[in-house]
Structures are given as structure tokens and as C-alpha cells.
Design an enzyme around this catalytic site. Sequence first.
Site, short mmCIF file in Angstrom:
data_model
loop_
_atom_site.label_atom_id
_atom_site.label_comp_id
_atom_site.label_asym_id
_atom_site.label_seq_id
_atom_site.Cartn_x
_atom_site.Cartn_y
_atom_site.Cartn_z
N LYS A 71 -0.81 -14.28 -7.58
CA LYS A 71 -1.16 -13.95 -6.20
C LYS A 71 -2.06 -14.99 -5.55
O LYS A 71 -2.02 -15.19 -4.33
CB LYS A 71 -1.81 -12.57 -6.14
N GLY A 108 2.11 -1.66 -6.14
CA GLY A 108 0.97 -0.78 -5.94
C GLY A 108 0.14 -0.53 -7.17
O GLY A 108 -0.79 0.28 -7.15
N HIS A 157 1.89 -2.20 7.21
CA HIS A 157 2.45 -2.98 6.11
C HIS A 157 3.90 -3.33 6.49
O HIS A 157 4.77 -2.47 6.49
CB HIS A 157 2.42 -2.14 4.83
N LYS A 184 4.97 2.88 -1.81
CA LYS A 184 5.73 3.25 -0.62
C LYS A 184 6.46 4.58 -0.82
O LYS A 184 7.04 4.83 -1.88
CB LYS A 184 6.72 2.14 -0.28
N ARG A 210 12.27 -10.38 -6.07
CA ARG A 210 13.29 -9.50 -6.63
C ARG A 210 13.91 -8.66 -5.52
O ARG A 210 13.44 -8.66 -4.39
CB ARG A 210 12.67 -8.56 -7.67
N ARG A 240 12.16 8.40 -0.26
CA ARG A 240 12.36 8.52 -1.70
C ARG A 240 12.15 9.98 -2.09
O ARG A 240 11.02 10.48 -2.03
CB ARG A 240 11.41 7.60 -2.45
#
Length: 581
Positions: A117, A170, A213, A242, A297, A343
Site C-alpha cells: 500500500k 476491509g 468510497h 462492502k 483482481r 450481497r
Amino acid sequence: MKKIKKVLVANRGEIALRIIRTLKERDIEAIAVYETPDQDAYYLRFADRAVMIGREAGKNYLDADRIIRAARKSGADAVHPGYGFLAENAEFAEACAKAGLVFIGPPPEVIRTLGHKVLCKEIARRAGVAPLPGTDSLPAGEAEALDALRQFARAEGYPLMLKATAGGGGRGIRKVEREADLAGQLHVARAEARSAFNDDRLYAERYIEAPRHVEVQILADRHGKVLHLGTRDCSIQRRHQKLLEVAPAHLPAPVIEAIQTAAVEVMKTAGYVNAGTVEFLVDPKTLAFWFMEVNTRLQVEHTVTEMLTGVDIVAEQLRIAAGEALTLDQEQIRLPGAAIEVRINAEDPKNYFLPEAGRRVEVYQPPGGPGIRLDGTVYQGYVIPAVYDSLLVKLTVWGVDWDQAVRRLRRALRDFRLAGLKTTIPFYLKICDEPDFQAGRFQTDYLETHSDLFAYDDDPAWRGGDTSRAEHLMLDEAEAPAEPLPPGFVEPPRVKPYLLTKTVEDAAGDGAICSPIKGRVMNIRVRPGETVYAGDVLMILETMKMCTNVVTEVTGQVAELYVGVDDTIDVDEPLIRIAAP
């Protein structure tokens, strides 16, 4: 250019099935892998071949050597990692290349650089894109790490964020409100990072109050073409993960254009190849934005972009991996209407979204109709696993505008019949009726600022398409007398759509505090005989690589500990007994 004829899908569940479907459309042989607990998994029914890679749950999908051996044994010439597991592992991508296998993703050196990062932020700076202010990776020693954090806090102030250097999804993220919390949050964040990534390095970052976000989906080929497929807004989250995504983001056109351009420049500077996502935080007041990270990805939420654009992202990944040039041009990408993905997880939103591990799906009847897409492997009789994620199915809807998309989402959620466990369905229905969501106003603090979303009926018979709600009329009632019921007939009970199981108790009546989750005891902070006060953290539990604090709501003495560190615990299992002081 290499012809890809057989692809091993190095993943499981929903994403394995989604990849297999595109492989079938392109007449490419699909090879699945599985561990013993997945031997009857739904996705295996659609593969041309399946390779059993191990018996122990949760370990073998992360074993690069076993995956490569499975690819060789099955005659695969390429590997698609999906998301999670080995998808962002540079060593795995490297090992595939050494074994003569095409890795369907970016080059190993790009994964390695963007996965760090701190180095990733340096690439953003070189691309002319401002990242959030932050530190380098913190020193390994606790005292040195705390000194570095205090120095950063003096410059940037509190709150600040602790994040895993090798992180994503996360995991390993902790908000630190004040200096007194530094040591405790540093310990927990390192433990989560170690559990999720086998790497406990952390860095600190400035905290942005209630940002949006926003991310940009990118496709890049080996011939220098980089294009975007628009934005997604992923602001509605729980525990930095998320829950609901929309496309495109609800921002002014000039801001959207600037973010998309910045994402393309970052990927060009990084030398990116294949599909990836560039993530940003946006200040909702000033509309300033900062680069956050790159996901190297396919992402869980890629389906919302596919619904909006009509582009099969997995098919483009296959073409790029084979060395083909992108046939799409940026001018051809159209973003009509609005799309929303939710989801559907086997989780209890009222109990901190804890998974319903071990519960059985008693009834499963999904919705259908125009503008609706389902991606999942749930079926009637499915048992929620304790060692894998709690995702049942992803529901993605499209509408000609935002209002129709919200209405379509509401209708689809109501049409679900999903019984035997608690799910996120009633929670999403509350969101559909919430005025800020209907107006497209939501930020990362959306759940915290809308606590009424959790005030839904735990057992609403009308949700789930219960046909007993309909009023039945007889066209010629006098001419159609009711037939007598046969002797011994018993009317079958009506099946509720979901939430049939017992609600988790907060604590037993004798003062015992019971586990709210199925998982593992990670840390115990008290001893028998010790005095504890309301609000004290007694122990830390871990499930799905996330930590949960067990907090006492009363003052008293620790009378008895029923568990030890590393013990496996179940929902409702007694953990500790608190006696009156």
C-alpha cells in the site's frame, strides 16, 4: 499469442461458478478444485472436471503448490484465481508462470508493487494523483510503532486509521479515536492482518470524516491500451466491508470524469495488464478526492458494472491473458441507467452482521423478471459453512434511471423466499424505503447515521412472496361449492420466508456471557477473581478473520472462565460468568 483451451478456476462458491459460465460460453474447458467440505458444492456440477485438493477446510485454496499440481494433473494451460484466496498473491502468479501456466491477472511484479500500500501511493504520486497522507510501514517493535504513530498524529491529528500493508477486503483496518486507544488498536489490527494475510505490517493514514468510497473498473491489455468501465459507489459498508454497490456513482459529471481519468493514469504508470480496480475517497462537501489503493483482481461487485455496460469482464480477462488486444474503445463504453448490487449474506444485521454458521436453508425460491441478475450457489438444503464466507447470492438489478433501479431492487427482494436462517434481506428492504438512499445520498457512515434501518420486523410473513397474502375470489362461487376435505387431512403449516431459527441470547440468566458467534477464542483479557466494570472488554473472538470484542454490560467479578485461548466456540456457548462484586 497463446490459445487457452483449459482453465483451472482456483476458487470456490459463487465466483467459481461465475467464471465457469463464461468459460462455457467461450468453449473453454472448465476445471474446478475443491476441499472435502465442498465435495457436494453447487459450482462443481457445472465444471467439466473437478480436482480434490485436500481434506482440511479453508487451507487448500490458499496452497499454491496444490493448486499448481492440480492444474498440471488436469492438463490446464491457464489458471483464473477469482477473488480472495490467492488472487492477489504475486508469488502464486510467479509460480504459475514457472510451471508454464497462464495466470489470468496482472504480472507478478505489478501485483507485488500495487499490493504494497505504501509503494502503491508512490505510483499514484508519479501519475499526478494525490493519495491520502499516511506513513510508511510501521516498525515491527511495539514501542517504535507507537512512537511513529504519535508523531503522525501530531501532524495529522485524531482520529487516524490503521491499515494492513498487505491488506484488502476491509481486513486489518482499525480507527483510532485518541492516543489512549493506540496500543490496543495496534494489537488488534496486527492480529487481524496476520490472520488474513500472514503479514502483520501496518501503516497509518489520515481519517476522512464520512467520505464516499468510489472506485473505477479498469481493463488494460498487453499492447498499451487502458480504458475504464465507469465508476462504482461502494460507500454502504459494515466493518469496512462492502454491502451494497451502485453504478455509476452519484457525483457531478466533472468529478466523475476527473476520477476516471486519474484511475487510467495510475494504471498506465503502474504498467498494469488485465482487469483491476482503482479506489478513491471523495469528500462529499468539497468533492475533493484522494487515491486510496488498487485491487489487482476481479472484484465481488464487478457484476454491477457488467449490468450497466453489457461488458463481460471475465471474457475480457481471458482475451487479455491470451495476448489479444482489447477490441473495445473508450468511446464505445456506454453507461445507460443505473445498477445496484446487494450481497444476500447469511448474517444477522441486528447482531453486528454475525454469520449464521451451521444453519440450513429450508426454502429457497429466488426472484426473476427483467433487469435482474443472480450470482450464487445457494440451494434448498444448503448448510452455511463455518470456515468460508457467508455469501448466499448476489442480487444485481438494472433500471433506466435510479428510481426504477431502487423500485426493481425492492420488488426483487420481496420476491425472495429464503427460510431457515437470518439474512440481510429485510435490512436491504429498509434501505430501499429510506429517503436518503432513495435520493442517492449515502456515505461510509450511512449505517451509523441511520440506526433505524435495524428496526425491522424479525418475522414479516409478507416478505418472501407469501401467496397467502393474496385475496382469493371465486368467479362463480355459487356454482363451485367447496369439496369436503378427506378424512384425516391436516392443513400443512405455512412456511415463513426466513428468520425461523432461535434468536441468539445476549447472556444466560445466571450471569454467564455467551458467545454471539461461531468461531475461535483469540485473546482473554481477564482472570478469575478479577473485578471488571461495565464496558470492559473481557475477551476477543475471531470469525472469518474478523475480531469481535466480548464486553460486559455489568460490573462484577470474574467467577469462572469456561474457555481458553484458541478454543473453538459455537453460538450461545457460555464463555465467562460474572458474579456480583
